[in-house]
Design a protein around this motif. Structure first.
Motif: not given
Ligand code: ATP
Length: 272
Positions: A104-130
């Motif tokens: 989110l921060s990298s994309d320059g998105q607002s960090l609030s409301p937090w709820r927006r992050a819940a599904n934000y680029r989930r596949a990309d996040a998982l790929h990084l975790l892999e």
């Protein structure tokens, strides 16, 4: 090609010249270690590059663009990521949410409301975790991770920014020897894939000599040597600074052919 260029950097605190005419460069894909005894000026140099401190004089450029006057967040936007001596993650969020926050921060998105992050680029996040072998722990709370895993999470968050330059402040501090080398091997493979340049400060000489392509040695604010790990280890001036006369670092843990070394050896106080 030079990515980071630091030229004639000076920084004094009162009458104490903490960084005195330091110059060096860093190439894409290169791991450059910054070492020196206590008070040598490593942290000050590191904090000048990461924007936490402003130099008295000198220049710092990334791909020819000046970094002077830019705050750490501006540098993040320009593709400069960092990790901290004490890893900075959100213990109350899950592991994957930590990475989503970084995306989110990298994309320059607002960090609030937090709820927006819940599904934000989930596949990309998982790929990084892999890539840092944390995908099986994606749903755990950040605070439940073992320390070595927190460091890997922090690495994933730093890479979420798709950095060109990664600044690592004592990346292996507080880790057991096996964990130290595992983290640095992981860092090496991830940054090599991406062509990311790494500047890191480090007190563990075994980490420096095994994992750095090139080493900068500071003492009393000045750069006293730079070269491959083998070159700086063999440098009598460096040995004197660390040990006084008559002692040496001992043998390196690995042969010097395991990493591509770049940059000529130099015992002078300025970079090529
Ligand atoms: N904020 C500050 N105010 C005053 N003096 C400072 C400040 N930061 C660093 N110094 C001084 O500048 C010199 C270099 O310190 P620096 O922390 O950069 O060294 P270092 O090589 O990182 O040391 P260490 O390995 O002990 O962390 C030291 O003499 C230190 O006391």
């Amino acid at each position: 090609m030079t990515l980071l260029s630091v030229q004639h950097l000076h920084k004094a605190f009162g009458g104490n010249q903490a960084v005195n005419d330091v110059s060096f460069s860093l190439q894409a894909g290169e791991l450059l270690a910054l070492i020196g005894p206590n008070g040598a000026g490593k942290s000050t140099t590191f904090n000048l590059v990461n924007g936490q401190l402003a130099p008295d004089s000198g220049s710092i450029t990334l791909d020819g663009v000046s970094l002077l006057g830019r705050k750490p967040h501006d540098l993040w936007r320009m593709g400069v990521s960092r990790t901290f001596q004490i890893a900075q993650t959100f213990g109350s969020l899950t592991v994957i949410e930590n990475v989503q926050m970084a995306l989110l921060s990298s994309d320059g998105q607002s960090l609030s409301p937090w709820r927006r992050a819940a599904n934000y680029r989930r596949a990309d996040a998982l790929h990084l975790l892999e890539q840092v072998q944390l995908d099986t722990q994606a749903q755990r709370a950040g605070r439940a991770l073992a320390y070595g895993d927190v460091k890997r999470l922090e690495l994933a968050m730093a890479l979420a920014n798709e950095p060109r330059l990664l600044l690592m402040d004592e990346p292996t501090a507080g880790m057991a020897p096996d964990e130290r080398h595992a983290l640095m091997n992981l860092t090496r493979s991830l940054v090599t894939q991406r062509g990311v340049a790494v500047l890191f400060t480090e007190h563990s000489m075994d980490v420096v000599f095994e994992h750095a392509d090139r080493v900068l040695v500071m003492a009393r604010g000045a750069l006293i040597a730079q070269g491959t790990p083998a070159q700086v280890q063999a440098d009598p001036h460096v040995q004197t600074v660390y040990f006084g006369s008559g002692k040496t670092f001992g043998e390196p843990r690995v042969s010097q052919t395991s990493h591509a070394a770049s940059g000529p050896a130099s015992n002078t106080e300025s970079a090529p």
